[in-house]
Design a protein around this motif. Structure first.
Motif, mmCIF file in Angstrom:
data_model
loop_
_atom_site.group_PDB
_atom_site.id
_atom_site.type_symbol
_atom_site.label_atom_id
_atom_site.label_comp_id
_atom_site.label_asym_id
_atom_site.label_seq_id
_atom_site.Cartn_x
_atom_site.Cartn_y
_atom_site.Cartn_z
ATOM 1 N N ALA A 164 38.960 40.534 39.189
ATOM 2 C CA ALA A 164 37.993 41.421 38.519
ATOM 3 C C ALA A 164 38.672 42.659 37.951
ATOM 4 O O ALA A 164 38.294 43.171 36.907
ATOM 5 N N ARG A 165 39.733 43.109 38.629
ATOM 6 C CA ARG A 165 40.325 44.380 38.170
ATOM 7 C C ARG A 165 40.987 44.235 36.791
ATOM 8 O O ARG A 165 41.294 45.210 36.132
ATOM 9 N N HIS A 166 41.149 42.993 36.353
ATOM 10 C CA HIS A 166 41.728 42.803 35.009
ATOM 11 C C HIS A 166 40.653 42.840 33.913
ATOM 12 O O HIS A 166 40.970 42.767 32.736
ATOM 13 N N THR A 167 39.396 42.909 34.341
ATOM 14 C CA THR A 167 38.316 42.978 33.347
ATOM 15 C C THR A 167 37.807 44.412 33.288
ATOM 16 O O THR A 167 37.245 44.925 34.243
ATOM 17 N N LEU A 168 38.049 45.058 32.159
ATOM 18 C CA LEU A 168 37.630 46.456 31.971
ATOM 19 C C LEU A 168 36.310 46.452 31.200
ATOM 20 O O LEU A 168 36.110 45.611 30.314
ATOM 21 N N THR A 169 35.420 47.375 31.548
ATOM 22 C CA THR A 169 34.096 47.364 30.912
ATOM 23 C C THR A 169 33.878 48.646 30.121
ATOM 24 O O THR A 169 34.104 49.734 30.635
ATOM 25 N N ALA A 170 33.442 48.482 28.887
ATOM 26 C CA ALA A 170 33.135 49.640 28.025
ATOM 27 C C ALA A 170 31.643 49.626 27.699
ATOM 28 O O ALA A 170 30.913 48.723 28.134
ATOM 29 N N THR A 171 31.226 50.621 26.945
ATOM 30 C CA THR A 171 29.807 50.739 26.566
ATOM 31 C C THR A 171 29.632 50.270 25.134
ATOM 32 O O THR A 171 30.340 50.754 24.231
ATOM 33 N N PHE A 172 28.714 49.340 24.929
ATOM 34 C CA PHE A 172 28.486 48.825 23.579
ATOM 35 C C PHE A 172 27.996 49.960 22.673
ATOM 36 O O PHE A 172 27.228 50.829 23.099
ATOM 37 N N ASN A 173 28.490 49.964 21.439
ATOM 38 C CA ASN A 173 28.167 51.003 20.446
ATOM 39 C C ASN A 173 28.804 52.354 20.758
ATOM 40 O O ASN A 173 28.468 53.342 20.093
ATOM 41 N N ASP A 174 29.713 52.400 21.738
ATOM 42 C CA ASP A 174 30.408 53.664 22.061
ATOM 43 C C ASP A 174 31.907 53.422 21.915
ATOM 44 O O ASP A 174 32.596 53.007 22.860
ATOM 45 N N PHE A 175 32.428 53.683 20.708
ATOM 46 C CA PHE A 175 33.834 53.362 20.409
ATOM 47 C C PHE A 175 34.787 54.175 21.281
ATOM 48 O O PHE A 175 35.821 53.678 21.724
ATOM 49 N N VAL A 176 34.421 55.412 21.593
ATOM 50 C CA VAL A 176 35.306 56.266 22.416
ATOM 51 C C VAL A 176 35.542 55.611 23.780
ATOM 52 O O VAL A 176 36.657 55.638 24.308
ATOM 53 N N SER A 177 34.503 54.961 24.311
ATOM 54 C CA SER A 177 34.670 54.321 25.638
ATOM 55 C C SER A 177 35.709 53.204 25.560
ATOM 56 O O SER A 177 36.393 52.907 26.541
ATOM 57 N N VAL A 178 35.869 52.613 24.391
ATOM 58 C CA VAL A 178 36.872 51.535 24.225
ATOM 59 C C VAL A 178 38.253 52.143 24.047
ATOM 60 O O VAL A 178 39.232 51.738 24.674
ATOM 61 N N GLN A 179 38.294 53.176 23.194
ATOM 62 C CA GLN A 179 39.577 53.855 22.949
ATOM 63 C C GLN A 179 40.203 54.333 24.263
ATOM 64 O O GLN A 179 41.394 54.160 24.500
ATOM 65 N N LYS A 180 39.354 54.916 25.134
ATOM 66 C CA LYS A 180 39.880 55.446 26.411
ATOM 67 C C LYS A 180 40.503 54.333 27.241
ATOM 68 O O LYS A 180 41.543 54.518 27.875
ATOM 69 N N LEU A 181 39.891 53.151 27.225
ATOM 70 C CA LEU A 181 40.456 52.035 28.015
ATOM 71 C C LEU A 181 41.827 51.644 27.473
ATOM 72 O O LEU A 181 42.762 51.395 28.231
ATOM 73 N N PHE A 182 41.945 51.644 26.128
ATOM 74 C CA PHE A 182 43.246 51.266 25.547
ATOM 75 C C PHE A 182 44.294 52.347 25.824
ATOM 76 O O PHE A 182 45.449 52.036 26.074
ATOM 77 N N GLU A 183 43.861 53.624 25.819
ATOM 78 C CA GLU A 183 44.824 54.692 26.137
ATOM 79 C C GLU A 183 45.340 54.533 27.575
ATOM 80 O O GLU A 183 46.508 54.663 27.855
ATOM 81 N N LYS A 184 44.427 54.193 28.475
ATOM 82 C CA LYS A 184 44.810 54.096 29.894
ATOM 83 C C LYS A 184 45.580 52.806 30.200
ATOM 84 O O LYS A 184 46.232 52.690 31.214
ATOM 85 N N ASN A 185 45.418 51.824 29.345
ATOM 86 C CA ASN A 185 46.028 50.513 29.644
ATOM 87 C C ASN A 185 46.895 50.028 28.484
ATOM 88 O O ASN A 185 46.872 48.871 28.126
ATOM 89 N N ARG A 186 47.637 50.961 27.917
ATOM 90 C CA ARG A 186 48.431 50.662 26.721
ATOM 91 C C ARG A 186 49.307 49.425 26.917
ATOM 92 O O ARG A 186 49.947 49.298 27.956
ATOM 93 N N GLY A 187 49.259 48.503 25.997
ATOM 94 C CA GLY A 187 50.141 47.331 26.047
ATOM 95 C C GLY A 187 49.747 46.300 27.079
ATOM 96 O O GLY A 187 50.415 45.303 27.282
ATOM 97 N N GLU A 188 48.585 46.533 27.776
ATOM 98 C CA GLU A 188 48.212 45.583 28.834
ATOM 99 C C GLU A 188 46.948 44.780 28.515
ATOM 100 O O GLU A 188 46.570 43.899 29.278
ATOM 101 N N ILE A 189 46.297 45.130 27.406
ATOM 102 C CA ILE A 189 45.005 44.477 27.098
ATOM 103 C C ILE A 189 45.218 43.318 26.120
ATOM 104 O O ILE A 189 45.747 43.503 25.014
ATOM 105 N N ALA A 190 44.824 42.139 26.570
ATOM 106 C CA ALA A 190 44.997 40.936 25.750
ATOM 107 C C ALA A 190 43.949 40.867 24.647
ATOM 108 O O ALA A 190 44.249 40.453 23.521
#
Ligand code: KE4
Length: 431
Positions: free
Chosen positions: A178-204
């Motif tokens: 489960a820890r490999h599945t990150l959850t963001a908020t639909f229609n909230d692009f910033v919530s997605v950007q933050k996940l990519f910042e925190k997990n740079r190079g690790e998101i498939a």
């Protein structure tokens, strides 16, 4: 209209519960969130379903989306009949699979290559494994409230807030996965950007329903999906559109045609089998060629491309490809939406309706409903009352506030008028 007689359904439900968990083979059918006994369906034709007690309903569940032509469409039925005499499964390649793959690619040009499976779950699960195998990365991003079938990695949503690592929603999903599945908020692009910042190079990949139907219908905010497309390109992650509901529904080519966005992979199901078990995933040729037997990413299925299901799918998509289909479907949906809007406005009951083409949800709340958190504010008890009053008036809508309703090509003007009249009663409007 008197109370429904559901004697046979109740008897069958008692018997079913003794041998099938909850009496159903899929939880959402159990009427748990609206109460009462699930109706056991005996047959269906066109826009209607008839239960074992002989009650006939105008159907907007539409088997959760597949019945876009209406139930027991004559072309689909004769295609299945024609295939039946030639056997039911070979476990070997057939011409029909090539034909269906072409029909899918004609509608979804981004799907350069297509692999058929037997359900939406299988398609989404396989697409995620492929994205992980192709990129060599383990993490994926999904959105709270979006549903991609019940594979382990999909049954996850953030424990607190929208930016934490996922916690399994369902027991049985190992926390380690489960820890490999990150959850963001639909229609909230910033919530997605933050996940990519925190997990740079690790998101498939990001996997998203471009038009979510599983928290009720939520239209994508202008530019939201484009920004996901741009971000995944920048981050060399894949963009996966789960169009199991929206595919061949919101447009012949799904949300990606409607929005002009090419994902790297697309997941399909429901409609492409004309009601028989077919799912599919497909996309960029270089990504798809990572799949066995060409590449190392393993994926398989005894009944994948089953000749009966494929024959039904070919008949269904051939019908949908005909000129004017989506204009007609849109006209029916517009007519119903206008009628229901008038009823709800006059009723004084707080409702908020989201609609994209022929799929819609009326939320029992003031609104606006733009994501999972706002959807969850709905008054599910009020929805349950409305559901049962519609049923009593011969209209079968989703037995859950957090699903979509579907208009089919088989719904006549009379069906739509009856539905609008039923809603007047159901919403408690005496006028
Ligand atoms: P299936 O495995 O149920 O064929 O597909 C899973 C799936 C994947 N992606 C999306 C966007 C979906 O909506 C679904 C299945 N949808 C649910 C209800 N909306 C099916 C109904 C059920 O679970 O019984």
């Amino acid at each position: 209209m008197g109370r429904l007689t559901t004697k046979k359904s109740r008897k069958l439900f008692r018997a079913a519960m003794k041998i099938i968990p909850g009496g159903v083979n899929s939880p959402v059918r159990a009427f748990r969130s609206v109460g009462g006994t699930p109706l056991f369906i005996a047959r269906a034709k066109g826009a209607t379903v008839t239960d074992v007690d002989g009650n006939t309903f105008i159907d907007y569940v539409s088997s959760w989306g597949p019945m876009i032509l209406g139930h027991a469409d004559s072309k689909v039925v004769s295609a299945i009949r024609g295939a039946l005499g030639k056997g039911t499964s070979y476990g070997a390649p057939t011409e029909g699979e090539v034909t269906l793959a072409h029909l899918i690619r004609n509608a979804f040009p981004s799907m350069e290559k297509v692999r058929l499976v037997s359900s939406g779950t299988e398609a989404a699960m396989s697409a995620v494994r492929l994205a992980r195998g192709f990129t060599g990365r383990d993490k994926i991003v999904k959105f709270e409230g979006c549903y991609h079938g019940h594979a382990d990695s999909m049954l996850v949503k953030a424990g607190s807030g929208a930016l934490t690592f996922g916690l399994p929603d369902s027991p049985g999903v190992p926390a380690d996965l489960a820890r490999h599945t990150l959850t963001a908020t639909f229609n909230d692009f910033v919530s997605v950007q933050k996940l990519f910042e925190k997990n740079r190079g690790e998101i498939a990949a990001i996997i998203v329903e471009p038009v979510p139907g599983n928290m009720g219908v939520i239209p994508p905010a202008p530019g939201f999906l484009d920004s996901l497309r741009k971000l995944t390109r920048q981050e060399r992650a894949l963009l996966v559109f789960d169009e199991v509901i929206s595919g061949f529904r919101v447009a012949f080519g799904g949300a990606q045609e409607m929005l002009g966005i090419d994902p790297d992979l697309t997941v399909l199901g429901k409609i492409i089998g004309g009601g028989l078990p077919v799912g599919a995933f497909g996309g960029r040729g270089d990504v798809m060629d990572a799949l066995s037997p060409v590449g190392p990413v393993y994926q398989a299925g005894t009944l994948s491309g089953n000749p009966l299901a494929v024959a039904a799918g070919i008949a269904c998509l051939t019908e949908l490809a005909k000129k004017g289909t989506y204009r007609k479907l849109g006209e029916k949906a517009d007519y119903l939406a206008e009628g229901l809007h008038g009823v709800f406005e006059k009723s004084g009951v707080p409702t908020w309706t989201n609609r994209v083409g022929s799929m819609w949800t009326t939320f029992f709340q003031q609104g606006p409903v733009v994501d999972y958190a706002t959807a969850k504010r709905s008054d599910t008890a009020a929805y349950a009352k409305y559901f049962h009053r519609m049923l009593a008036r011969g209209v079968y809508i989703a037995p859950s506030q957090f699903e979509a309703g579907f208009v089919s090509l088989a719904h006549s003007r009379k069906d739509l008028d009856r539905t609008i009249a039923a809603a007047k009663h159901a919403i408690g409007f005496s006028g």
